[in-house]
Design an enzyme around this catalytic site. Structure first.
Site, PDB file in Angstrom:
ATOM      1  N   HIS A 176      31.739  -8.676  30.859  1.00  0.00           N
ATOM      2  CA  HIS A 176      30.252  -9.004  31.537  1.00  0.00           C
ATOM      3  C   HIS A 176      29.455  -7.938  31.837  1.00  0.00           C
ATOM      4  O   HIS A 176      28.297  -7.905  31.830  1.00  0.00           O
ATOM      5  CB  HIS A 176      30.336  -9.874  32.940  1.00  0.00           C
ATOM      6  CG  HIS A 176      31.058 -11.110  32.920  1.00  0.00           C
ATOM      7  ND1 HIS A 176      30.488 -12.032  32.155  1.00  0.00           N
ATOM      8  CD2 HIS A 176      32.210 -11.471  33.608  1.00  0.00           C
ATOM      9  CE1 HIS A 176      31.383 -13.113  32.123  1.00  0.00           C
ATOM     10  NE2 HIS A 176      32.364 -12.877  33.293  1.00  0.00           N
ATOM     11  N   ASP A 183      38.534 -15.503  27.170  1.00  0.00           N
ATOM     12  CA  ASP A 183      38.317 -15.412  28.747  1.00  0.00           C
ATOM     13  C   ASP A 183      37.688 -16.930  28.840  1.00  0.00           C
ATOM     14  O   ASP A 183      36.854 -17.179  28.118  1.00  0.00           O
ATOM     15  CB  ASP A 183      37.591 -14.495  29.117  1.00  0.00           C
ATOM     16  CG  ASP A 183      37.449 -14.278  30.907  1.00  0.00           C
ATOM     17  OD1 ASP A 183      38.190 -13.639  31.305  1.00  0.00           O
ATOM     18  OD2 ASP A 183      36.451 -14.956  31.196  1.00  0.00           O
ATOM     19  N   HIS A 209      34.845 -17.162  30.620  1.00  0.00           N
ATOM     20  CA  HIS A 209      33.687 -17.079  30.686  1.00  0.00           C
ATOM     21  C   HIS A 209      32.999 -16.280  29.476  1.00  0.00           C
ATOM     22  O   HIS A 209      33.619 -15.673  28.755  1.00  0.00           O
ATOM     23  CB  HIS A 209      33.364 -15.994  31.898  1.00  0.00           C
ATOM     24  CG  HIS A 209      33.751 -16.531  33.406  1.00  0.00           C
ATOM     25  ND1 HIS A 209      35.008 -16.203  33.857  1.00  0.00           N
ATOM     26  CD2 HIS A 209      33.206 -17.534  34.217  1.00  0.00           C
ATOM     27  CE1 HIS A 209      35.262 -16.888  35.041  1.00  0.00           C
ATOM     28  NE2 HIS A 209      34.159 -17.598  35.107  1.00  0.00           N
ATOM     29  N   ASP A 267      41.717 -17.056  33.030  1.00  0.00           N
ATOM     30  CA  ASP A 267      41.018 -17.941  33.826  1.00  0.00           C
ATOM     31  C   ASP A 267      40.870 -19.181  33.024  1.00  0.00           C
ATOM     32  O   ASP A 267      40.014 -19.942  33.631  1.00  0.00           O
ATOM     33  CB  ASP A 267      39.746 -17.275  34.724  1.00  0.00           C
ATOM     34  CG  ASP A 267      38.965 -16.441  33.578  1.00  0.00           C
ATOM     35  OD1 ASP A 267      39.267 -16.504  32.279  1.00  0.00           O
ATOM     36  OD2 ASP A 267      37.991 -15.854  33.765  1.00  0.00           O
TER      37      ASP A 267
HETATM   38 ZN   LIG Z   1      36.482 -14.763  33.318  1.00  0.00          ZN
END
Ligand SMILES: [Zn+2]
Length: 334
Positions: free
Chosen positions: A121, A157, A159, A242
């Site tokens: 991120h 991932d 996200h 995740d």
């Molecule tokens: Zn994540």
């Protein structure tokens, strides 16, 4: 040649009640010795290496906050720092560099950087989403500096890898694919995010409960043409556990067998296009059991030995994603 790994648990990078915590590795740590992979020592990245991706103001700003104000929250996610976080983040980025260089030099066949804090991120000018420096992006730039002409990053991932996407929007030598749950943090990663870089920046937004079957279709119908069209010389994988169905902060549907399947698919692509050169880089994953089982599954694929140890299929029904996958293929011209 063997599989190697670096391990950067950053025990002092910790904040009360925060999911990105050292305890994520509690189940994994005692299991590390059973994997058929050799531990290599992570060297900290230098400020110059961090500056492959990040603005010098961010680097000095993080260092200053850690020394003068920590513990502190530096972004709304919330992203935190402690007094040790600057050094921890340098070592996490360095752990990925160490793995990438071991594979590039031929010292290792492939590698897994088990590091925290995570990175995908973090954007060139800001830390965000539990991430301080973008470990995988720094390693991709380092691979280019060490002679690679084309590097692909596949991010599964849960996200969107917004920081990695931002780092390479204008870099023709790096391709980026992110498969993620749509509608959660950080809110980016729709199909049409990067119209100037179709085929090279590919987003795969998935509905809640997408699991092993959907991801297998995504790998076959999107990962394959993405790599076939770009023809990278090396693949870096941002792997977050995740996307497991029981992760406490997301709603996807992968099982440990699904993570094994994905790792095998990207390994096969690396064999076909990159002489096997692949480095797995840990991103998120907030249930310590899923992290341990996912790492085991990934090592099983990387070493060609063992299998997914956990039998933990998702109890939820998967959505039909055929139309979504077709839309993504059409947008990118696959
Ligand atoms: Zn994540």
């Amino acid at each position: 040649m063997n599989t190697v790994y670096t391990f950067v648990p950053s025990p002092n990078h910790v904040y009360p009640d925060h999911p990105e915590r050292p305890g994520r590795f509690d189940v994994l740590t005692p299991r590390l010795k059973v994997f058929d992979a050799g531990l290599i020592e992570a060297k900290p990245a230098t400020r110059e290496e961090i500056a492959y991706i990040h603005h010098p103001k961010l680097i000095s700003g993080v260092e200053k906050v850690c020394k003068e104000q920590a513990p502190a929250i530096i972004d709304y996610a919330p992203t935190y720092v402690t007094q040790s976080s600057f050094e921890d983040a340098l070592l996490a980025a360095g752990g990925v560099l160490t793995c990438t260089r071991a594979v590039l030099s031929g010292e290792a066949k492939n590698a897994f950087a088990l590091v925290r804090p995570p990175g995908h991120h973090a954007e060139p000018e800001r830390a965000m989403g539990f991430c301080i420096f973008n470990n995988v992006a720094i390693a991709a730039r380092d691979a280019l500096a060490n002679g690679m002409e084309r590097v692909a990053i596949i991010d599964y991932d849960a996200h969107h890898g917004n920081g990695t996407q931002a780092a390479f929007l204008g870099e023709e030598r790096v391709a980026f694919l992110s498969a993620h749950q749509w509608g959660i943090y950080p809110g980016a990663g729709w199909i049409e995010d990067a119209p100037q870089a179709k085929k090279r920046i590919v987003n795969v937004p998935l509905p809640a409960y997408a699991g092993d079957q959907v991801y297998e279709q995504v790998a076959e119908k999107i990962f394959v043409p993405f790599i076939a069209s770009f023809k990278p010389q090396m693949i870096l994988v941002s792997v977050g556990f995740d996307a497991h169905w029981s992760d406490p902060i997301t709603l996807l549907g992968l099982s440990s067998a699904g993570y094994l399947m994905l790792a095998k698919k990207v390994m096969a692509l690396a064999e076909e296009y990159c002489e096997g050169k692949i480095v797995f880089v840990l991103e998120g994953g907030y249930d310590p059991m899923n992290v341990a089982n996912g790492v085991a599954a990934t090592f099983a694929a990387a070493t060609g030995k063992g299998q997914a140890e956990a039998n933990d299929p998702s109890p939820n029904k998967e959505p039909d994603c055929e139309a979504r996958i077709a839309e993504i293929r059409q947008w990118n011209g696959f």
